[in-house]
Design a protein around this motif. Structure first.
Motif, PDB file in Angstrom:
ATOM      1  N   GLU A 145     -11.909 -26.944 -61.015  1.00  0.00           N
ATOM      2  CA  GLU A 145     -12.729 -26.946 -62.226  1.00  0.00           C
ATOM      3  C   GLU A 145     -14.218 -26.809 -61.925  1.00  0.00           C
ATOM      4  O   GLU A 145     -14.898 -25.994 -62.518  1.00  0.00           O
ATOM      5  N   ASP A 146     -14.700 -27.634 -60.996  1.00  0.00           N
ATOM      6  CA  ASP A 146     -16.127 -27.582 -60.694  1.00  0.00           C
ATOM      7  C   ASP A 146     -16.475 -26.252 -60.024  1.00  0.00           C
ATOM      8  O   ASP A 146     -15.905 -25.913 -58.983  1.00  0.00           O
ATOM      9  N   ASP A 160     -18.985 -24.987 -58.291  1.00  0.00           N
ATOM     10  CA  ASP A 160     -19.511 -24.938 -56.922  1.00  0.00           C
ATOM     11  C   ASP A 160     -18.443 -25.304 -55.898  1.00  0.00           C
ATOM     12  O   ASP A 160     -18.333 -24.674 -54.853  1.00  0.00           O
ATOM     13  N   SER A 161     -17.625 -26.320 -56.229  1.00  0.00           N
ATOM     14  CA  SER A 161     -16.520 -26.661 -55.321  1.00  0.00           C
ATOM     15  C   SER A 161     -15.560 -25.496 -55.208  1.00  0.00           C
ATOM     16  O   SER A 161     -15.066 -25.190 -54.120  1.00  0.00           O
TER      17      SER A 161
END
Lengths: 241, 47, 218
Positions: free
Chosen positions: A147-148, A150-151
């Protein structure tokens, strides 16, 4: 927010917006011209009309590999320099690469049916492309699962690195496993092995066309990703206030 | 009409499958871009 | 690090840890194959090396998501990340624990399943050797996949999608070694290439796995 995060996508949007109409026009022109020219070439004395499939199969196969290399470079730039546009470009390129791999596999299978007498042979090149397709699918699936953003970019970057090593390793492992039926490189530089000029020039043109097509699609898709990211940022800001 | 000989079906099938895949990819790309542009515009007009 | 290894082994072997499940799964797989392809030894023998290796692959896959998931849920993974030992070491120990609890029972039981699938007796040493050499790579690559998908909902399915393509070179050289020795040929080259892959994976992949873990714990 640092200046990089903001300034770079804006600059990219401006430059790519200016480039886009020209790229699309050149891509359409070269693709149509290359494929039509290829379609009008005379029949091969050995393969008959199936030689015309070459003008789709070879450019698609070339792009399938080169798009993965481009994703690898873009992932490295993201992991080292943290340019957001780079990560988004890698994300945008993956579905194009997967479709190119699929086209190479499909046209190869359709060509192999009359030539080798079966739709599918576990030939090293075909097998390597199947493996490459699996890597594309895994990469795309990982992007959509995290979801994030950048991750997701980091994880897919690491996966792309490890996947590149293993795709290459599989290529040679598969050679060890089964020696194939597939002909060697279509555009060999060794004299005497080159295909005749009537096939070579339309092939060059359709390869250029496929490359430009990829470039145009990459620009549009990256712009889409940047817009989505900006939209998410705007919504997040609204939620805060 | 161009002479395709006995492999006409094969050639047309290869071109057909490739065309379907490419058109699908291009359609998806353009549609996603238009949707992102529209939603972004709506959000910017609101806020 | 020894303490971590002991803890993982205890967790895996006590009730509910799933110890032995992989072997049971392997047994079921090997007994299902003859129903699928027919009981004649002439059909079973050529496919036996492949079935045994694919079975080992899938059995390894079953317990992969446990490597980090439980520690991630109860927060001990965050503790390990801030512990004085490097995260790469944690990954290596976790992979070792996975290998000891999953792969070692498989290697011990493999000759038995080889008999079930009519594998020639001459190939048995090679079956054990190739599994012993190849499975460490499976555990470490699995730890990488588990590190990438740790915190994800429905990570299990994605995990197999990511990890199985990475297993292809190991699978190829492992089965090739068994097949060559079953046919009375030279299996040395395949075995050495298998060992090469395992060594490279053991040396390099823990770094990638630790990087993925750091991203997920951020």
């Amino acid at each position: 927010m640092s200046i990089w995060e903001y300034a770079n996508p804006v600059k990219f949007m401006r430059v790519s917006g200016a480039m886009l109409p020209w790229t699309v026009a050149a891509a359409v022109l070269c693709c149509v011209a290359g494929v039509v020219w290829g379609f009008l070439t005379p029949l091969d004395y050995k393969q008959g009309a199936t030689v015309k499939i070459l003008f789709l199969h070879v450019p698609a196969a070339m792009m399938a590999i080169n798009i993965w290399v481009m994703m690898l470079v873009a992932s490295l730039i993201w992991l080292i320099r943290r340019h957001h546009v780079s990560a988004l470009a890698a994300k945008a390129a993956a579905p194009v690469g997967a479709v190119m791999t699929l086209i190479a596999l499909a046209t190869g299978a359709i060509w192999g049916q009359p030539m080798w007498g079966s739709w599918w042979e576990w030939d090293p090149r075909l097998t390597s492309f199947l493996i490459l397709f699996l890597f594309y699918v895994g990469y795309i699936a990982l992007w959509s699962a995290v979801e994030d953003p950048d991750s997701a970019a980091d994880l897919t970057g690491v996966l792309c690195l490890v996947g590149s090593v293993f795709a290459l390793l599989s290529r040679y492992a598969v050679l060890f496993w089964n020696q194939g039926l597939h002909q060697g490189a279509s555009l060999s530089v060794a004299p005497g092995e080159r295909m005749s000029a009537i096939y070579r020039y339309p092939l060059y043109l359709s390869m250029l066309g496929f490359f430009l097509l990829f470039l145009a699609l990459l620009l549009i898709r990256t712009r889409t990703e940047i817009r989505k990211r900006r939209l998410a940022a705007l919504i997040a800001r609204e939620m805060r206030t | 009409m161009i002479e395709l000989g006995k492999y006409a079906v094969t050639v047309w099938m290869a071109y057909g499958v490739s065309a379907i895949l490419l058109v699908g990819l291009i359609w998806h790309t353009v549609a996603a871009n238009a949707r992102a542009r529209r939603e972004l515009k709506k959000q910017e007009d609101h806020g | 690090m020894i303490a971590l290894l002991k803890r993982d082994l205890v967790l895996a072997t006590r009730a509910g840890g799933g110890f032995g499940l992989a072997v049971a799964f392997f047994l079921i797989l090997c007994s299902l194959v003859p129903f699928g392809v027919g009981p004649q030894s002439a059909t079973l023998r050529p496919v036996a090396p492949g079935i045994l290796w694919v079975g080992a692959l899938l059995s390894c896959l079953l317990s992969l998501d446990r490597i980090f998931a439980l520690d991630h849920e109860d927060g001990s993974l965050d503790l390990l990340a801030t512990a004085p030992i490097p995260l790469e070491g944690v990954v290596a120990i976790k992979a070792l624990a996975h290998w000891l609890t999953t792969a070692v029972p498989l290697i011990i039981a493999a000759p038995l399943f080889g008999v079930l699938l009519q594998l020639p007796a001459a190939a048995m040493p090679m079956l054990v050797a190739s599994l012993a050499i190849g499975t460490p790579a499976l555990s470490v690559l699995g730890a990488f996949g588990a590190a990438v998908t740790v915190g994800l909902r429905r990570g299990g399915l994605l995990l197999s999608l990511l990890v199985l393509p990475l297993y292809i070179p190991t699978l190829i050289f492992g089965t090739e070694a068994i097949r060559r020795s079953a046919e009375g040929g030279q299996a040395g080259v395949a075995l050495m290439l298998l060992a090469g892959i395992s060594a490279a994976v053991l040396a390099l992949v823990p770094f990638a796995a630790a990087a993925a873990l750091r991203i997920n714990l951020r």
